[in-house]
Design a protein around this motif. Structure first.
Motif, PDB file in Angstrom:
ATOM      1  N   GLN B 162       0.838  -1.195   0.000  1.00  0.00           N
ATOM      2  CA  GLN B 162       0.000   0.000   0.000  1.00  0.00           C
ATOM      3  C   GLN B 162       0.877   1.250   0.000  1.00  0.00           C
ATOM      4  O   GLN B 162       2.011   1.220   0.483  1.00  0.00           O
ATOM      5  N   PRO B 163       0.357   2.377  -0.534  1.00  0.00           N
ATOM      6  CA  PRO B 163       1.124   3.633  -0.466  1.00  0.00           C
ATOM      7  C   PRO B 163       1.405   4.010   0.992  1.00  0.00           C
ATOM      8  O   PRO B 163       0.633   3.640   1.877  1.00  0.00           O
ATOM      9  N   PRO B 164       2.492   4.733   1.245  1.00  0.00           N
ATOM     10  CA  PRO B 164       2.902   5.010   2.627  1.00  0.00           C
ATOM     11  C   PRO B 164       1.994   6.017   3.332  1.00  0.00           C
ATOM     12  O   PRO B 164       1.563   6.995   2.738  1.00  0.00           O
ATOM     13  N   LYS B 165       1.727   5.752   4.618  1.00  0.00           N
ATOM     14  CA  LYS B 165       0.987   6.712   5.446  1.00  0.00           C
ATOM     15  C   LYS B 165       1.934   7.387   6.433  1.00  0.00           C
ATOM     16  O   LYS B 165       1.690   8.499   6.870  1.00  0.00           O
ATOM     17  N   THR B 166       2.971   6.635   6.808  1.00  0.00           N
ATOM     18  CA  THR B 166       3.948   7.188   7.757  1.00  0.00           C
ATOM     19  C   THR B 166       5.337   7.046   7.149  1.00  0.00           C
ATOM     20  O   THR B 166       5.527   6.332   6.166  1.00  0.00           O
ATOM     21  N   TYR B 167       6.299   7.720   7.801  1.00  0.00           N
ATOM     22  CA  TYR B 167       7.666   7.663   7.307  1.00  0.00           C
ATOM     23  C   TYR B 167       8.226   6.246   7.417  1.00  0.00           C
ATOM     24  O   TYR B 167       9.005   5.809   6.575  1.00  0.00           O
ATOM     25  N   ALA B 168       7.787   5.516   8.467  1.00  0.00           N
ATOM     26  CA  ALA B 168       8.242   4.128   8.627  1.00  0.00           C
ATOM     27  C   ALA B 168       7.753   3.277   7.452  1.00  0.00           C
ATOM     28  O   ALA B 168       8.500   2.442   6.925  1.00  0.00           O
ATOM     29  N   ASP B 169       6.490   3.511   7.032  1.00  0.00           N
ATOM     30  CA  ASP B 169       5.968   2.819   5.844  1.00  0.00           C
ATOM     31  C   ASP B 169       6.877   3.089   4.645  1.00  0.00           C
ATOM     32  O   ASP B 169       7.218   2.199   3.875  1.00  0.00           O
ATOM     33  N   LEU B 170       7.233   4.365   4.517  1.00  0.00           N
ATOM     34  CA  LEU B 170       8.026   4.800   3.377  1.00  0.00           C
ATOM     35  C   LEU B 170       9.380   4.086   3.348  1.00  0.00           C
ATOM     36  O   LEU B 170       9.813   3.580   2.313  1.00  0.00           O
ATOM     37  N   GLN B 171      10.014   4.002   4.536  1.00  0.00           N
ATOM     38  CA  GLN B 171      11.315   3.329   4.602  1.00  0.00           C
ATOM     39  C   GLN B 171      11.184   1.851   4.265  1.00  0.00           C
ATOM     40  O   GLN B 171      12.037   1.270   3.601  1.00  0.00           O
ATOM     41  N   ASN B 172      10.077   1.279   4.716  1.00  0.00           N
ATOM     42  CA  ASN B 172       9.824  -0.125   4.431  1.00  0.00           C
ATOM     43  C   ASN B 172       9.641  -0.355   2.921  1.00  0.00           C
ATOM     44  O   ASN B 172      10.183  -1.307   2.353  1.00  0.00           O
ATOM     45  N   LEU B 173       8.911   0.558   2.280  1.00  0.00           N
ATOM     46  CA  LEU B 173       8.670   0.428   0.836  1.00  0.00           C
ATOM     47  C   LEU B 173       9.977   0.527   0.040  1.00  0.00           C
ATOM     48  O   LEU B 173      10.129  -0.121  -0.992  1.00  0.00           O
ATOM     49  N   VAL B 174      10.910   1.341   0.538  1.00  0.00           N
ATOM     50  CA  VAL B 174      12.206   1.456  -0.134  1.00  0.00           C
ATOM     51  C   VAL B 174      12.844   0.079  -0.228  1.00  0.00           C
ATOM     52  O   VAL B 174      13.330  -0.336  -1.285  1.00  0.00           O
ATOM     53  N   LYS B 175      12.796  -0.665   0.901  1.00  0.00           N
ATOM     54  CA  LYS B 175      13.386  -2.019   0.919  1.00  0.00           C
ATOM     55  C   LYS B 175      12.654  -2.936  -0.048  1.00  0.00           C
ATOM     56  O   LYS B 175      13.267  -3.664  -0.828  1.00  0.00           O
ATOM     57  N   VAL B 176      11.301  -2.879  -0.005  1.00  0.00           N
ATOM     58  CA  VAL B 176      10.497  -3.764  -0.854  1.00  0.00           C
ATOM     59  C   VAL B 176      10.849  -3.560  -2.324  1.00  0.00           C
ATOM     60  O   VAL B 176      11.148  -4.501  -3.052  1.00  0.00           O
ATOM     61  N   PHE B 177      10.830  -2.297  -2.772  1.00  0.00           N
ATOM     62  CA  PHE B 177      11.038  -2.044  -4.200  1.00  0.00           C
ATOM     63  C   PHE B 177      12.474  -2.260  -4.632  1.00  0.00           C
ATOM     64  O   PHE B 177      12.741  -2.692  -5.746  1.00  0.00           O
TER      65      PHE B 177
END
Lengths: 301, 427
Positions: B162-177
């Motif tokens: 899912q698109p990020p809601k928090t900065y932690a989400d965002l950092q996690n997505l960096v790893k995923v992609f």
């Protein structure tokens, strides 16, 4: 210098040099369009001017800032590196290409015409085309990474290398053209004599062709130096001074200061320095090369 | 001496550009003293010009004086304007970006203070950047341009995230992609596009320290760059770069077609932080993707930060200002057209989201009502709307700031070096 005197002195027409009056139109043009703006720029370099209100005299403020500005010195260094890089790459290639194309075979004429094509393109078109070609995601580097590295325009060394490459690509044809003309003017008797003496092609090239091209080499080098010091469009369009300020050369810094940050006073200081640098380089080159003496390479023939 | 050298300089540098643009206006141009009260109006070239021209035409029929619109290409617009403003050929009204770009003109006494009543027709957050020292000198004339996150829906579905809601989400997505060999965020980091890097710093500082940090800087307290929020945001940027959030090549990527927009629509990048005009760019380059594949969400919140996650940064809107060379009655009368129903509706049909109070009920006529409503709500619900820093500071300070930001992203300066370099811009 009055016209009367000229008329008096012009009595024996064939022997005397032409009077100063002949130079007057050119001199006037030079005064109005070169000397006067230069004086204006020099004055502006002692002012603070934002382009809206009148310039305010600030004394040597711009200049003391100038000498403490590490960015200016970096730009000077990059300008120098680009200058030397361009000469080192372009001069040998142009000489070889020019001498080769001075021959008369049919295929040479066709190939020469192809080699000279980049000369017909404007720098803007050239820069935009190379920008696309060098794009790290969709251009050549994404296909042949071993040749270009992953991102040639993304580092200082890569950026400078690209600038030299693209400038050379564009201007080697021009310098080759100069050398082609000069090589064609070398008397055939010289080569015939050398051949009788048993000199091979390589010896002929180093002992006849190269020395005979001396004046052309100087002319071409002066063009490269002057062009290198004032190169601007290619930097603006290919790297825009980037990454960061890594490929920012002096004329680009000047433009950036004047037309992006509207600090015309400080930009004038950079411009004055550039003027000084260009004059010094040009004087030095003429002195060192003996160009001012204009001795003939055909003496004794 | 002053006058002489100034004229020399103008002649040498700008006379050619000027004579071309001014000559184009014909006789009705700079006739500020003419009894008919004509006003020359400089507008930036873009698809909404037809809407402005229609307003001008109908205004001219009213017989309250004539307005002549001159359309000028985006490239070099600011330079041309600057040169004209320093000369006798100053336009009567001109399009601009508000904020710091108007400071110099106000200081030089070139602008006219506008009637405060005009301001009541616009959203207050958008009016802010049209004021200098609390005096209204710019009236909104375009849509709003907030910055937010765009993403490629297909790439997200394929990865099951899912698109990020928090900065932690965002950092996690960096790893995923990164694991999937997709650049997490497309970023245009070439020297001419470093304003896209600025957006990251704007949002991070806002989320960490709140909007007040930059507002104080904008109000003249340059020392506020030493606020801990700036250093922390710069550190987060360094971490993002180091973790590969922007890929390896961003240093020579440009904004737009062939650059970040292409990376996003081709699925080579998952997200991009960009102003609302990204939609129009995608529409031009990949209409199908713009319609079906382009997702958008607000910038995520940062855990423990002081800033409200609803705060927005970007360009509140564009403005029209009136100079001292204009026939004032005509200009004042013409400015009223900027909130007329016809003009607002025209803008909406071109995909803009106007900042007039009457825009809300007209949005249903937008080409993509959902997207228009997302933007309008984003701006309407935002407690604060911080103007893009480079626009707010003006070019004199904004240009060197952009250079320093680029150095930070390129790893040429550390977060600490970044802060001290920016502090040194204005001594």
């Amino acid at each position: 210098m009055s016209t009367h005197r000229v008329r008096d002195r012009a009595a024996p027409p064939a022997l005397e040099r032409p009077g100063v009056v002949w130079a007057l139109p050119g001199l006037l043009f030079f005064l109005v369009f070169a000397v006067a703006p230069m004086a204006g720029v020099l004055y502006l370099s002692f002012t603070h001017w934002d382009g809206l209100s009148s310039p305010q005299f600030t004394g040597a403020e711009n200049w003391s800032r100038f000498f403490g500005d590490s960015q200016v010195w970096q730009s000077t260094l990059v300008t120098g590196v680009l200058l030397v890089g361009n000469i080192v790459v372009q001069a040998p290639v142009s000489i070889l290409l020019g001498v080769w194309s001075a021959g008369h075979q049919r295929n040479r004429a066709v190939l020469s015409a192809v080699f000279f094509l980049p000369l017909l393109l404007s720098t803007a078109a050239t820069a935009i085309m190379w920008r696309q070609l060098l794009d790290p995601n969709f251009g050549l580097p994404s296909k042949v990474a071993w040749l270009f590295g992953t991102n040639p325009l993304g580092t200082q060394k890569g950026g400078i290398a690209c600038l030299v490459l693209v400038t050379s690509w564009q201007f080697v044809p021009f310098h080759s053209l100069l050398y082609q003309g000069a090589a064609r003017a070398i008397p055939h008797t010289l080569y015939q004599a050398a051949a009788i003496d048993g000199a091979g092609r390589v010896r002929q090239f180093f002992h006849i062709t190269l020395p005979q091209l001396r004046n052309t080499t100087i002319t071409s080098t002066i063009f490269m130096v002057v062009g290198g010091l004032t190169a601007f469009d290619i930097v603006l369009l290919l790297t825009n001074g980037g990454p960061g300020t890594d490929t920012s050369i002096l004329p680009f810094s000047m433009y950036q200061t004047a037309f992006r940050t509207y600090d015309y006073g400080y930009a004038s200081a950079i411009a004055s320095f550039l003027l000084l640098l260009a004059t010094a380089a040009s004087v030095l080159l003429t002195k060192l090369s003996g160009f001012d003496k204009m001795t003939s390479t055909l003496e004794g023939l | 001496m002053n006058k002489v050298s100034r004229r020399w300089f103008l002649t040498a540098t700008a006379a050619t550009t000027l004579s071309v643009t001014v000559a184009g206006c014909g006789n009705s141009g700079s006739s500020s003293t003419s009894p008919t009260g004509n006003v020359d109006f400089w507008m930036l070239q873009d698809p909404t010009n037809t809407v402005s021209q229609a307003e001008v035409d109908s205004f001219n029929k009213g017989g309250k004086g004539r307005v002549t619109m001159t359309v000028i290409a985006t490239d070099g617009y600011k330079d041309k304007l600057r040169t004209a403003m320093g000369s006798a050929k100053m336009p009567g009204m001109f399009f601009n970006w508000g904020g710091g770009s108007l400071d110099d003109y106000v200081k030089a006494g070139k602008l006219v203070e506008l009637d405060g009543m005009l301001g009541t027709h616009f959203l207050p957050s958008a009016l802010e950047a049209g004021k200098v020292d609390d005096k209204l000198v710019g009236i909104p004339c375009r849509g709003t341009q907030p910055v937010f996150l765009f993403y490629n829906k297909k790439v997200f579905t394929d990865a099951g995230v899912q698109p990020p809601k928090t900065y932690a989400d965002l950092q996690n997505l960096v790893k995923v992609f990164k694991g999937k060999d997709i650049t997490p965020f497309a970023l245009a980091g070439s020297a001419s596009s470093s304003w896209t890097e600025l957006m990251w710093l704007e949002y991070l500082v806002d989320r960490i320290g709140g909007p007040g940090v930059f507002w104080r800087i904008q109000d003249g307290d340059w020392s506020k760059w030493s606020d801990p929020a700036v250093l922390r945001a710069a550190g987060m940027i360094k971490d993002l770069v180091d973790s590969g959030a922007f890929g390896k090549n961003f240093g020579s990527v440009n904004y737009g077609s062939g650059g970040t927009s292409t990376l996003l629509n081709k699925g080579k990048a998952a997200m991009v932080l960009m102003g609302s005009w990204e939609y129009a760019t995608q529409q031009g380059e990949a209409p199908d993707f713009a319609k079906n594949g382009l997702g958008y969400v607000p910038f995520p919140s940062v855990e423990g930060g002081k800033g409200d996650a609803k705060n927005v940064v970007g360009n509140p809107t564009n403005y029209i200002s009136v100079t001292t060379s204009a026939a004032e009655d005509t200009a004042a009368e013409f400015l009223k057209t900027t909130y007329s129903d016809a003009y607002v509706q025209g803008l909406i049909e071109k995909g803009e989201v106007p900042v007039t109070t009457n825009a809300g009920q007209l949005l249903a006529k937008a080409p993509d009502p959902a997207y228009a409503k997302f933007q309008y709500d984003l701006v309407q619900n935002a407690p604060t709307f911080t103007q893009s820093w480079d626009q707010a500071l003006g070019l004199t300070l904004g240009t060197p700031l952009l250079t320093e930001i680029q150095k930070l992203f390129n790893g040429q300066s550390s977060p600490q070096q970044f802060v001290s370099a920016v502090l040194a811009i204005k001594k």
